[in-house]
Design a protein around this motif. Structure first.
Motif, PDB file in Angstrom:
ATOM      1  N   ARG A  92       0.785  -1.282   0.145  1.00 43.88           N
ATOM      2  CA  ARG A  92       0.109  -0.140   0.135  1.00 43.88           C
ATOM      3  C   ARG A  92       0.837   1.179  -0.130  1.00 43.88           C
ATOM      4  N   ALA A  93       1.927   1.347   0.852  1.00 43.38           N
ATOM      5  CA  ALA A  93       2.774   2.443   1.043  1.00 43.38           C
ATOM      6  C   ALA A  93       3.577   2.872  -0.467  1.00 43.38           C
ATOM      7  N   THR A  94       3.727   1.658  -1.334  1.00 43.29           N
ATOM      8  CA  THR A  94       4.514   1.907  -2.726  1.00 43.29           C
ATOM      9  C   THR A  94       3.038   2.282  -3.696  1.00 43.29           C
ATOM     10  N   PHE A  95       2.128   1.760  -3.487  1.00 44.68           N
ATOM     11  CA  PHE A  95       1.009   1.877  -4.708  1.00 44.68           C
ATOM     12  C   PHE A  95       0.528   3.272  -4.351  1.00 44.68           C
ATOM     13  N   ASP A  96       0.671   3.765  -3.255  1.00 42.78           N
ATOM     14  CA  ASP A  96      -0.025   5.086  -2.886  1.00 42.78           C
ATOM     15  C   ASP A  96       0.959   6.273  -2.686  1.00 42.78           C
ATOM     16  N   THR A  97       1.832   6.169  -3.502  1.00 44.66           N
ATOM     17  CA  THR A  97       3.235   7.026  -3.398  1.00 44.66           C
ATOM     18  C   THR A  97       2.458   8.546  -4.098  1.00 44.66           C
ATOM     19  N   PRO A  98       2.609   9.467  -3.499  1.00 48.35           N
ATOM     20  CA  PRO A  98       2.033  10.758  -3.901  1.00 48.35           C
ATOM     21  C   PRO A  98       3.019  11.022  -5.253  1.00 48.35           C
ATOM     22  N   ALA A 165      -4.600   1.087 -15.859  1.00 47.73           N
ATOM     23  CA  ALA A 165      -5.224   1.383 -14.376  1.00 47.73           C
ATOM     24  C   ALA A 165      -5.693  -0.190 -13.953  1.00 47.73           C
ATOM     25  N   ALA A 166      -6.227  -0.925 -15.013  1.00 49.74           N
ATOM     26  CA  ALA A 166      -6.963  -1.950 -14.778  1.00 49.74           C
ATOM     27  C   ALA A 166      -5.916  -3.050 -14.425  1.00 49.74           C
ATOM     28  N   LEU A 167      -4.677  -3.048 -15.238  1.00 49.49           N
ATOM     29  CA  LEU A 167      -3.651  -3.882 -14.911  1.00 49.49           C
ATOM     30  C   LEU A 167      -2.854  -3.654 -13.498  1.00 49.49           C
ATOM     31  N   ARG A 168      -3.035  -2.208 -13.168  1.00 51.25           N
ATOM     32  CA  ARG A 168      -2.252  -1.941 -12.052  1.00 51.25           C
ATOM     33  C   ARG A 168      -3.053  -2.357 -10.877  1.00 51.25           C
ATOM     34  N   ALA A 169      -4.350  -2.236 -10.874  1.00 50.92           N
ATOM     35  CA  ALA A 169      -5.365  -2.728 -10.002  1.00 50.92           C
ATOM     36  C   ALA A 169      -5.110  -4.301  -9.802  1.00 50.92           C
ATOM     37  N   THR A 170      -5.112  -4.733 -10.873  1.00 56.74           N
ATOM     38  CA  THR A 170      -4.963  -6.412 -10.645  1.00 56.74           C
ATOM     39  C   THR A 170      -3.557  -6.744 -10.150  1.00 56.74           C
ATOM     40  N   LEU A 171      -2.669  -6.067 -10.458  1.00 54.65           N
ATOM     41  CA  LEU A 171      -1.065  -6.212  -9.926  1.00 54.65           C
ATOM     42  C   LEU A 171      -1.366  -6.020  -8.396  1.00 54.65           C
TER      43      LEU A 171
END
Length: 180
Positions: A92-98, A165-171
């Motif tokens: 989560r910390a990585t995926f939510d980088t500002p 975005a779809a692939l990122r969400a799946t990852l």
């Protein structure tokens, strides 16, 4: 007369340097511009960061501090002692980088060619990530998750073609599943 707060001054300098890099790029970053934008004298800036390299090393520490604060916040969202807690927090910390942090990371990555000694500061700032964290996951799985997250972050920083975005969400979903 108001007392000077060194931590507050360093924070203003970090924000000003980040803004200067984002607006003008690393090549046009000067200590004079950073001092002016931070509202400090050049002598005041030099007191904290005596060279441009020291300022860039400070930015690497600042960047690490932002990431570790986000990681701690995410760890706090996990039930105490839950299996894979550290890995999920890291994801989560990585995926939510500002976006501003992505820009700063990109600028620091670019600075490595002009200032190769920055790699030592960058590695030291993030050294705590090299040690497996006891969250109940096998160390290899934890490393796989961390390296996948780091790869995504580096792809975003380097300007590689973005994944949709779809692939990122799946990852994200796949990595979260691997952390259980």
């Amino acid at each position: 007369m108001r007392q000077k707060n060194p931590a507050e001054t360093r924070e203003r300098i970090m924000r000003a340097a980040t803004d200067q890099i984002a607006a003008y790029g690393l090549l046009d970053l000067t200590l004079d511009h950073v001092a002016e934008a931070a509202g400090v004298s050049k002598g005041g800036l030099l007191h904290h960061y005596p060279t441009k390299l020291a300022l860039l090393e400070g930015l690497a520490d600042h960047l690490a501090g932002q990431f570790f604060a986000r990681l701690e916040l995410e760890l706090g969202r996990e039930p105490a002692g839950s299996r894979g807690a550290w890995a999920r927090a890291y994801i989560r910390a990585t995926f939510d980088t500002p976006p501003a942090e992505v820009k700063l990371t990109s600028a620091l990555a670019a600075a490595l060619s002009a200032y190769p000694q920055l790699i030592d500061a960058y590695c030291a700032a993030f050294a705590a990530l090299d040690t497996p964290h006891d969250d109940g996951l096998p160390p290899a799985r934890q490393a796989m998750i961390r390296l996948a997250c780091d790869g995504l972050a580096m792809a975003e920083v380097s300007g590689s073609p973005p994944i949709d975005a779809a692939l990122r969400a799946t990852l994200l979903d796949e990595l979260m599943e691997a952390s259980r």
